[in-house]
Design an enzyme around this catalytic site. Structure first.
Site, PDB file in Angstrom:
ATOM      1  N   CYS A 124       0.771  -0.778  -0.108  1.00  0.00           N
ATOM      2  CA  CYS A 124       0.216  -0.043  -0.133  1.00  0.00           C
ATOM      3  C   CYS A 124       0.930   0.933  -0.089  1.00  0.00           C
ATOM      4  O   CYS A 124       1.308   1.613  -1.012  1.00  0.00           O
ATOM      5  CB  CYS A 124      -1.153  -0.395   1.500  1.00  0.00           C
ATOM      6  SG  CYS A 124      -2.530   1.403   0.817  1.00  0.00           S
TER       7      CYS A 124
ATOM      8  N   HIS B 158      -3.992  -4.369   0.879  1.00  0.00           N
ATOM      9  CA  HIS B 158      -3.387  -5.260   2.114  1.00  0.00           C
ATOM     10  C   HIS B 158      -3.175  -7.083   2.250  1.00  0.00           C
ATOM     11  O   HIS B 158      -4.928  -7.271   2.418  1.00  0.00           O
ATOM     12  CB  HIS B 158      -3.600  -4.979   3.380  1.00  0.00           C
ATOM     13  CG  HIS B 158      -3.408  -3.168   3.029  1.00  0.00           C
ATOM     14  ND1 HIS B 158      -2.669  -2.812   4.402  1.00  0.00           N
ATOM     15  CD2 HIS B 158      -4.109  -2.081   2.553  1.00  0.00           C
ATOM     16  CE1 HIS B 158      -2.630  -2.241   4.192  1.00  0.00           C
ATOM     17  NE2 HIS B 158      -3.751  -1.192   3.642  1.00  0.00           N
TER      18      HIS B 158
ATOM     19  N   GLU C 264      -2.469  -8.835   4.489  1.00  0.00           N
ATOM     20  CA  GLU C 264      -2.054  -9.060   5.290  1.00  0.00           C
ATOM     21  C   GLU C 264      -4.035  -9.341   5.814  1.00  0.00           C
ATOM     22  O   GLU C 264      -4.167  -9.437   7.251  1.00  0.00           O
ATOM     23  CB  GLU C 264      -1.476  -8.475   6.214  1.00  0.00           C
ATOM     24  CG  GLU C 264      -2.108  -6.974   7.002  1.00  0.00           C
ATOM     25  CD  GLU C 264      -1.252  -6.304   5.533  1.00  0.00           C
ATOM     26  OE1 GLU C 264      -2.007  -4.677   6.550  1.00  0.00           O
ATOM     27  OE2 GLU C 264      -1.126  -6.376   4.650  1.00  0.00           O
TER      28      GLU C 264
END
Length: 203
Positions: free
Chosen positions: A83, A181, A183
């Site tokens: 990001c 993202h 994660e």
């Protein structure tokens, strides 16, 4: 086999705890640090997301990490930017006025044309059949950004469509950037993150 150690670069902002938790879940050792000697012991560097381009570059300069990361890349050691961490790989960014980035992938970061924040789930479409990312083609990942990375087609590995076509994965040798993202992208994100780390470290 040696367990890979992932260095999470601490430049004063970013979702370090979330990143560290995800990497540990994937089985990697981690070091979150702004100290060059500690980061230098790692196999791969992650530049985490969340924050502004200007804040991130200010932090890198304040902790004297800018040149360290540039030299790391020149040595063809792997880097993943996520990001905001992807965006600071650019030559420059225009978030609150132009400021120089790390210059590791040609291009600049500009506001989305329709001023429409890209937040939510979108699929990625590969522009090149990079073996690292083939398993993730047409999978959906979580995005949350207002600025985009404009670069030439040679460095775009995947795109996504929101209000406009954006570069969702970019690359330059051992350096890659993910606009989304991983994660926060559930199983698809974990798989892509693992494939990216292992692919870069075994290249």
């Amino acid at each position: 086999m040696k367990r890979l150690c992932i260095g999470i670069v601490d430049y004063g902002i970013g979702n370090h705890a979330s990143m560290q938790s995800t990497l540990k879940k994937l089985g990697y050792a981690t070091k979150t640090s702004k100290i060059k000697a500690e980061l230098n012991e790692c196999d791969l560097l992650v530049l985490p997301g969340v924050g502004t381009f200007r804040e991130a570059m200010f932090g890198l300069n304040e902790y004297e990490l800018r040149e360290f990361i540039q030299v790391w890349a020149l040595q063809t050691k792997p880097i993943i930017g996520i990001c905001l961490g992807m965006q600071i790989l650019a030559d420059k960014g225009n978030e609150g006025g132009y400021i120089d980035g790390l210059g590791l992938i040609p291009g600049e970061v500009t506001k989305m044309k329709k001023d429409n924040r890209h937040i939510g789930w979108n699929e990625i479409q590969l522009t090149r059949r990079d073996l690292i990312f083939v398993p993730s083609e047409d999978k959906a990942f979580y995005f949350n950004h207002l600025y985009v990375f404009d670069t030439d087609s040679d460095h775009v590995l995947a795109t996504s469509n929101h209000s406009e076509t954006i570069s969702s994965i970019i690359g330059n040798g051992s350096v890659i950037g993910l606009q989304f993202h991983p994660e926060k992208s559930q199983t698809a994100g974990l798989n892509l993150f693992r494939d990216s780390i292992n692919g870069l470290c075994n290249a």
